[in-house]
Design an enzyme around this catalytic site. Structure first.
Site, mmCIF file in Angstrom:
data_model
loop_
_atom_site.group_PDB
_atom_site.id
_atom_site.type_symbol
_atom_site.label_atom_id
_atom_site.label_comp_id
_atom_site.label_asym_id
_atom_site.label_seq_id
_atom_site.Cartn_x
_atom_site.Cartn_y
_atom_site.Cartn_z
ATOM 1 N N THR A 185 0.722 -1.192 -0.079
ATOM 2 C CA THR A 185 -0.112 -0.119 -0.013
ATOM 3 C C THR A 185 0.863 1.237 0.213
ATOM 4 O O THR A 185 1.883 1.392 0.498
ATOM 5 C CB THR A 185 -0.870 -0.031 1.321
ATOM 6 N N ARG A 213 -13.320 -8.092 -1.467
ATOM 7 C CA ARG A 213 -12.678 -8.061 0.059
ATOM 8 C C ARG A 213 -12.294 -6.611 -0.070
ATOM 9 O O ARG A 213 -11.603 -5.971 -1.004
ATOM 10 C CB ARG A 213 -11.501 -9.081 0.429
ATOM 11 N N VAL A 214 -12.625 -5.686 1.020
ATOM 12 C CA VAL A 214 -12.239 -4.409 1.317
ATOM 13 C C VAL A 214 -11.266 -4.424 2.595
ATOM 14 O O VAL A 214 -11.756 -5.019 3.338
ATOM 15 C CB VAL A 214 -13.188 -3.542 1.180
ATOM 16 N N THR A 236 -0.413 0.973 6.585
ATOM 17 C CA THR A 236 -0.261 -0.035 5.677
ATOM 18 C C THR A 236 0.026 -1.183 6.664
ATOM 19 O O THR A 236 0.714 -1.297 7.452
ATOM 20 C CB THR A 236 1.049 0.013 4.650
ATOM 21 N N GLY A 237 -0.494 -2.443 6.089
ATOM 22 C CA GLY A 237 -0.307 -3.788 7.066
ATOM 23 C C GLY A 237 -1.532 -4.530 6.726
ATOM 24 O O GLY A 237 -2.510 -4.410 5.943
ATOM 25 N N THR A 238 -1.670 -5.401 7.468
ATOM 26 C CA THR A 238 -2.911 -6.563 7.516
ATOM 27 C C THR A 238 -4.192 -5.789 7.700
ATOM 28 O O THR A 238 -4.591 -5.408 8.924
ATOM 29 C CB THR A 238 -2.923 -7.622 8.654
HETATM 30 N N1 ASP Z 1 -3.505 -2.792 4.230
HETATM 31 C C1 ASP Z 1 -3.847 -2.946 2.841
HETATM 32 C C2 ASP Z 1 -5.075 -3.905 2.791
HETATM 33 O O1 ASP Z 1 -5.269 -4.694 3.798
HETATM 34 C C3 ASP Z 1 -2.520 -3.752 2.556
HETATM 35 C C4 ASP Z 1 -1.463 -3.162 2.524
HETATM 36 O O2 ASP Z 1 -1.058 -2.270 3.317
HETATM 37 O O3 ASP Z 1 -0.508 -3.564 1.706
HETATM 38 O O4 ASP Z 1 -5.788 -3.963 1.820
#
Ligand code: ASP
Length: 320
Positions: A185, A213-214, A236-238
């Protein structure tokens, strides 16, 4: 006058040092520095934080090194579904799009939602029709595809683990962060010289995600938040964990209600709350005084920042 500042991220994730060449790392650093510089120039000319984060994220979307816009990851079904959000800390206006496949720059569509729609979040075909009516460039669904991302999906499909956290480190395409365990992200946060804060986040989501999925990125309060009273945040992350913890808003809430500093609030969210739910990732944040925080609990996070009158700092790893 506020000490204007911009910070950006290009995602967090696992490091595969074996796959990293000095050239490749240099390439990432150059791209990050150029994008920080573009935002810095907007702020130096007296431009708004909203314009600075829009332009920084648009440039990150255009760069295939990052999982947003061109270079976005694939869903389980081999398609792309992109999400983006932008928030104006001055007015608390929000614009967001989710699950779009035909908008070249989702952050520009989010900005149009903010400016020209009574709504804050548009999804799928409706969002695409709105963006086209606003004059944004439509693209074919395969515009976002790159061979690297396709190979990444194939590895994910053949692995036991569902999303990004699987073994595949050896097969990287020279990406300093293991692309199979990276959350690519992108985002930007800024404080302008008028004292206004803004944040923007844009993503292709997670490799092998279910269609429909969002994640947190297009959800204000989860992956993006800005209020002039406190802070601008991009995560950014899970995504699921950042939604469950309301990560971006929790930074603001801890500062507003518990009187915590930017460093305390951001560390609490990433190292305590997100970590406790086994979430991986990080965030970037600037507060109303122009302080900057870039915490992450993964091995690395592409990141950079600069005050309007200062040097451009970029980093990838924990120790850089
Ligand atoms: N947070 C983003 C998502 O879950 C993924 C990412 O940070 O790369 O869609």
């Amino acid at each position: 006058m506020a000490r204007a500042v911009i910070a950006i991220h290009g995602g967090a994730g696992a490091i595969s040092r074996a796959a990293m060449s000095a050239d490749k790392e240099q390439h990432y650093r150059q791209e990050l520095a150029a994008i920080v510089a573009a935002g810095q120039q907007i702020l130096a000319a007296g431009g708004s934080a909203l314009d600075a984060v829009t332009e920084a994220v648009r440039r990150l979307e255009e760069c295939p090194l990052f999982n947003a816009g061109k270079g976005a990851v694939f869903t389980h079904q081999g398609t792309h579904e992109l999400d983006a959000c932008i928030m104006d800390g001055r007015t608390l206006d929000i614009g967001a799009v989710a699950g779009v496949s035909h908008i070249r720059n989702p952050v520009l569509a989010a900005r149009k939602v903010l400016e020209a729609s009574p709504h804050v979040l548009l999804i799928g075909a409706g969002a695409e029709a709105f963006a086209a009516a606003q004059g944004l460039e439509p693209v074919a669904a395969d515009f976002f595809s790159t061979p690297e991302r396709y190979a990444q999906l194939q590895r994910a499909l053949h692995s036991e683990a569902l999303l990004l956290d699987h073994d595949g480190a050896a097969q990287t395409a020279g990406d300093p962060l293991d692309p199979d365990r990276k959350f690519g992200t992108v985002g930007a946060v800024a404080l302008d010289s008028h004292g206004n804060l803004a944040a923007a986040t844009s993503t292709g989501g997670m490799t092998n995600k279910q269609v429909g999925r969002v994640g947190d990125s297009p959800l204000a309060g989860a992956g993006c938040y800005a209020s002039n009273d406190t802070v601008a945040v991009s995560c950014t992350g899970t995504g699921e964990v950042f939604i469950r913890t309301q990560a971006a808003y929790d930074v603001a809430a801890q500062m507003a209600y518990a009187g915590r500093s930017l460093q305390q609030a951001t560390a609490s969210v990433i190292h305590d709350k997100v970590q406790e739910l086994e979430g991986s990732g990080g965030l970037i944040a600037v507060d109303a005084q122009g302080n900057v925080a870039l915490p992450f609990n993964s091995e690395g996070m592409y990141r950079g920042f600069a005050w309007v009158d200062g040097n451009i700092e970029v980093a990838i790893y924990r120790d850089s």
